[in-house]
Design an enzyme around this catalytic site. Structure first.
Site, PDB file in Angstrom:
ATOM      1  N   THR A 105      -0.748   1.131 -10.359  1.00 23.60           N
ATOM      2  CA  THR A 105      -2.071   0.591 -10.018  1.00 23.60           C
ATOM      3  C   THR A 105      -2.886   1.557  -9.160  1.00 23.60           C
ATOM      4  O   THR A 105      -4.065   1.313  -8.905  1.00 23.60           O
ATOM      5  CB  THR A 105      -1.948  -0.798  -9.355  1.00 23.60           C
ATOM      6  OG1 THR A 105      -3.197  -1.473  -9.435  1.00 23.60           O
ATOM      7  CG2 THR A 105      -1.504  -0.685  -7.912  1.00 23.60           C
ATOM      8  N   GLU A 161     -11.978   0.743 -10.502  1.00 23.68           N
ATOM      9  CA  GLU A 161     -11.598  -0.154 -11.593  1.00 23.68           C
ATOM     10  C   GLU A 161     -12.567  -0.135 -12.778  1.00 23.68           C
ATOM     11  O   GLU A 161     -12.143  -0.252 -13.931  1.00 23.68           O
ATOM     12  CB  GLU A 161     -11.445  -1.577 -11.060  1.00 23.68           C
ATOM     13  CG  GLU A 161     -10.182  -1.810 -10.232  1.00 23.68           C
ATOM     14  CD  GLU A 161     -10.276  -1.331  -8.784  1.00 23.68           C
ATOM     15  OE1 GLU A 161     -11.359  -0.822  -8.386  1.00 23.68           O
ATOM     16  OE2 GLU A 161      -9.284  -1.448  -8.047  1.00 23.68           O
ATOM     17  N   ARG A 203       0.703   3.851  -3.223  1.00 23.34           N
ATOM     18  CA  ARG A 203       0.108   5.178  -2.973  1.00 23.34           C
ATOM     19  C   ARG A 203       1.180   6.244  -2.774  1.00 23.34           C
ATOM     20  O   ARG A 203       1.119   7.315  -3.397  1.00 23.34           O
ATOM     21  CB  ARG A 203      -0.792   5.135  -1.734  1.00 23.34           C
ATOM     22  CG  ARG A 203      -1.957   4.173  -1.875  1.00 23.34           C
ATOM     23  CD  ARG A 203      -2.915   4.268  -0.707  1.00 23.34           C
ATOM     24  NE  ARG A 203      -3.779   3.083  -0.639  1.00 23.34           N
ATOM     25  CZ  ARG A 203      -5.053   3.087  -0.278  1.00 23.34           C
ATOM     26  NH1 ARG A 203      -5.657   4.191   0.065  1.00 23.34           N
ATOM     27  NH2 ARG A 203      -5.750   1.968  -0.239  1.00 23.34           N
ATOM     28  N   ASP A 218      -4.986  -9.777  -8.464  1.00 25.37           N
ATOM     29  CA  ASP A 218      -5.315  -8.819  -9.531  1.00 25.37           C
ATOM     30  C   ASP A 218      -4.132  -8.098 -10.197  1.00 25.37           C
ATOM     31  O   ASP A 218      -3.803  -8.328 -11.357  1.00 25.37           O
ATOM     32  CB  ASP A 218      -6.361  -7.802  -9.028  1.00 25.37           C
ATOM     33  CG  ASP A 218      -6.050  -7.202  -7.647  1.00 25.37           C
ATOM     34  OD1 ASP A 218      -4.982  -7.495  -7.093  1.00 25.37           O
ATOM     35  OD2 ASP A 218      -6.888  -6.428  -7.132  1.00 25.37           O
ATOM     36  N   GLU A 220       0.830  -1.214   0.000  1.00 24.58           N
ATOM     37  CA  GLU A 220       0.000   0.000   0.000  1.00 24.58           C
ATOM     38  C   GLU A 220       0.865   1.265   0.000  1.00 24.58           C
ATOM     39  O   GLU A 220       0.550   2.249  -0.682  1.00 24.58           O
ATOM     40  CB  GLU A 220      -0.941   0.012   1.216  1.00 24.58           C
ATOM     41  CG  GLU A 220      -2.044  -1.045   1.162  1.00 24.58           C
ATOM     42  CD  GLU A 220      -3.131  -0.755   0.131  1.00 24.58           C
ATOM     43  OE1 GLU A 220      -3.085   0.296  -0.527  1.00 24.58           O
ATOM     44  OE2 GLU A 220      -4.024  -1.607  -0.028  1.00 24.58           O
TER      45      GLU A 220
HETATM   46  C1  DMJ Z   1      -6.236   0.786  -5.093  1.00 27.28           C
HETATM   47  O1  DMJ Z   1      -5.426   1.000  -4.001  1.00 27.28           O
HETATM   48  C2  DMJ Z   1      -5.475   0.134  -6.221  1.00 27.28           C
HETATM   49  O2  DMJ Z   1      -6.157   0.317  -7.420  1.00 27.28           O
HETATM   50  C3  DMJ Z   1      -5.238  -1.336  -5.990  1.00 27.28           C
HETATM   51  O3  DMJ Z   1      -4.641  -1.954  -7.099  1.00 27.28           O
HETATM   52  C4  DMJ Z   1      -6.531  -2.029  -5.683  1.00 27.28           C
HETATM   53  N1  DMJ Z   1      -7.272  -1.385  -4.641  1.00 27.28           N
HETATM   54  C5  DMJ Z   1      -7.467   0.045  -4.699  1.00 27.28           C
HETATM   55  C6  DMJ Z   1      -8.662   0.494  -5.494  1.00 27.28           C
HETATM   56  O4  DMJ Z   1      -9.732  -0.330  -5.482  1.00 27.28           O
END
Ligand code: DMJ
Length: 452
Positions: free
Chosen positions: A443, A359, A120, A243, A116
């Protein structure tokens, strides 16, 4: 045409997704709606400014704040900063930048979650540096990455779940492909920007250790022990915990021209496309199977799985991308807003919350940019309007505890400003707002540019 474009165009030539340059596809967006998205972004940001300034995030109903750890890591301003720059919100961006540069420190005696914090914060800092140019963003990124590096010191090379930012002590031997595999873009970009290969090498070694442990039929499981290398949960799927493993195999190849990643992506997506898809009365879905036998274990799909049409499209598989996007949209419109998980055979909700996830809008954006097909613009309109109608509060935007009742919870995740509203804005804004072919989004939707 750059390398990424040519790879994409070569791949798309054999698919139903024709065209690569958004101007060629005629994807002009909906500039008026883009303005509305911008206004809603400002509304959400103002809630943070008023009630959560200096903290990780906003609880928009109680008008309070939250922090993930004992001190703030400024997640919301970091996640929001590049969206502000893209939207031309220069005053807001300047205030966020000052807040971050004057206060953010990583010298804390607590353990953070490697994945995380990487997607982020490290991702946010790298893009902030690339878009704004202030070298202090890069200095912070290097300081953070150096503190995270001890996480990779396991017997297998797969990183531990967490690491203490001050002592380097590691925690958590049970990991998953997504958290191991979703570090390469950020650590790799940092290697390129600093000339220090170590970051990329460590992140890549971790992914390769997962890939080498794929099953005889080419699939990965849900959890793995990073010390023994043994799989713990052998269910295979594309939802949370696996994912973005797929997403980063493709994107690391495209961003770094790394042939090892091309091979890992092509092998892995072929196995996923062979065993996971499930055509039932309600449509075409990607379900759950056992990684060793390929036998169906669950008929679930959810909000997190909705990233897949974007990745399939980027990888050149227009046919599967389009078919799966129809199901994503069906998941959304069946309830008015998508649930966290549903059973696609019965179309009943398995997990009812909506966490303001991006998403589905992300996939609508990619497919619109890749095809110019107005269907995707219309899907995005429906999704955005539903979010405004149900998740808006006086002081920001909140998650829903149940999409069947639209009952509101009390949390605005930082990815709402990093991703959800960014992808909505980019979907509706004129294509020249961001050269889609010139960046790879991490992501958390932080666009990384190949400046090296
Ligand atoms: C985000 O932190 C990122 O997109 C991650 O890959 C999946 N979860 C959240 C959004 O749903």
């Amino acid at each position: 045409m750059n390398y990424m474009s040519s790879v994409l165009c070569a791949a798309m030539a054999t698919s139903v997704l024709a065209g690569c340059d958004p101007r060629e596809t005629g994807a002009v967006g909906d500039p008026e709606l883009a303005e509305r998205v911008r206004d809603e972004f400002v509304h959400a940001w103002n809630g943070y400014v008023l009630h959560a300034w200096g903290h990780d995030g906003l609880n928009p109903v109680s008008e309070t704040y939250y922090d993930w750890y004992d001190a703030s890591l400024y997640m919301t301003p970091l996640d929001a900063f590049d969206t502000m720059l893209l939207m031309g919100l220069d005053d807001e961006a300047l205030r966020a930048k000052q807040l971050i540069l004057e206060n953010l420190s990583f010298d804390h005696d607590f353990t953070v979650q490697l994945f995380e914090v990487t997607i982020r914060i490290l991702g946010g800092l790298i893009t902030a540096y690339q878009m704004d140019g202030d070298p202090r963003f890069l200095e912070l990124a290097v300081d953070l990455a150096d503190r995270l590096l001890p996480a990779f010191e396991s017997p297998t090379g797969m990183p531990y779940w967490g690491v203490n930012l001050r002592t380097g002590e590691t925690t958590g031997t049970v990991m998953n492909p997504a958290e191991i595999g979703t570090l390469t873009l950020e650590f790799g970009a940092l290697s390129r920007l600093t000339g220090r290969p170590l970051y990329y090498e460590r992140a890549k070694r971790g992914v390769m250790a997962v890939y080498e442990r794929r099953s005889e039929i080419g699939l990965v499981g849900t959890t793995i022990d990073v010390e023994t290398g043994e799989w713990i949960d052998t269910e295979s799927h594309i939802t949370g915990r696996i994912d973005s493993y797929y997403e980063y195999l493709l994107k690391a190849w495209l961003l770094f021209d790394d042939e090892d990643f091309r091979e890992m992506w092509e092998t892995s997506i072929a196995a996923a496309n062979r065993y996971l898809p499930h055509e039932v009365e309600s449509g075409y879905w990607y379900g759950h199977v056992d990684m060793h036998t390929g036998e169906r274990t669950a008929t679930r799909f959810g909000a997190l799985d909705a990233f897949m049409p974007a990745v399939l499209g980027l990888g050149g598989d227009g046919d599967r991308a389009a078919r799966l996007m129809d199901s994503v949209y069906k998941m959304w419109t069946t309830f008015g807003i998508e649930p966290e998980q549903l059973d696609y055979v019965t179309m009943e909700v398995v997990s009812p919350a909506y966490y303001l996830r991006p998403e589905s809008l992300e996939s609508a954006y990619y497919l619109y940019r890749l095809t110019g097909d107005d269907r995707y613009l219309q899907m995005g309109r429906t999704m955005f309007e539903a979010i405004v109608a149900n998740c808006r509060t006086e002081s920001g935007y909140t998650m829903l505890t149940d999409v069947t009742t639209m009952e509101q919870g009390d949390r605005m995740e930082s990815f709402f400003l990093a991703e959800t509203l960014k992808y909505a804005y980019l979907l509706f804004a004129p294509p020249e707002t961001l050269d889609f072919d010139g960046v790879i989004f991490n992501t958390e939707a932080h666009p990384i540019r190949r400046t090296w």
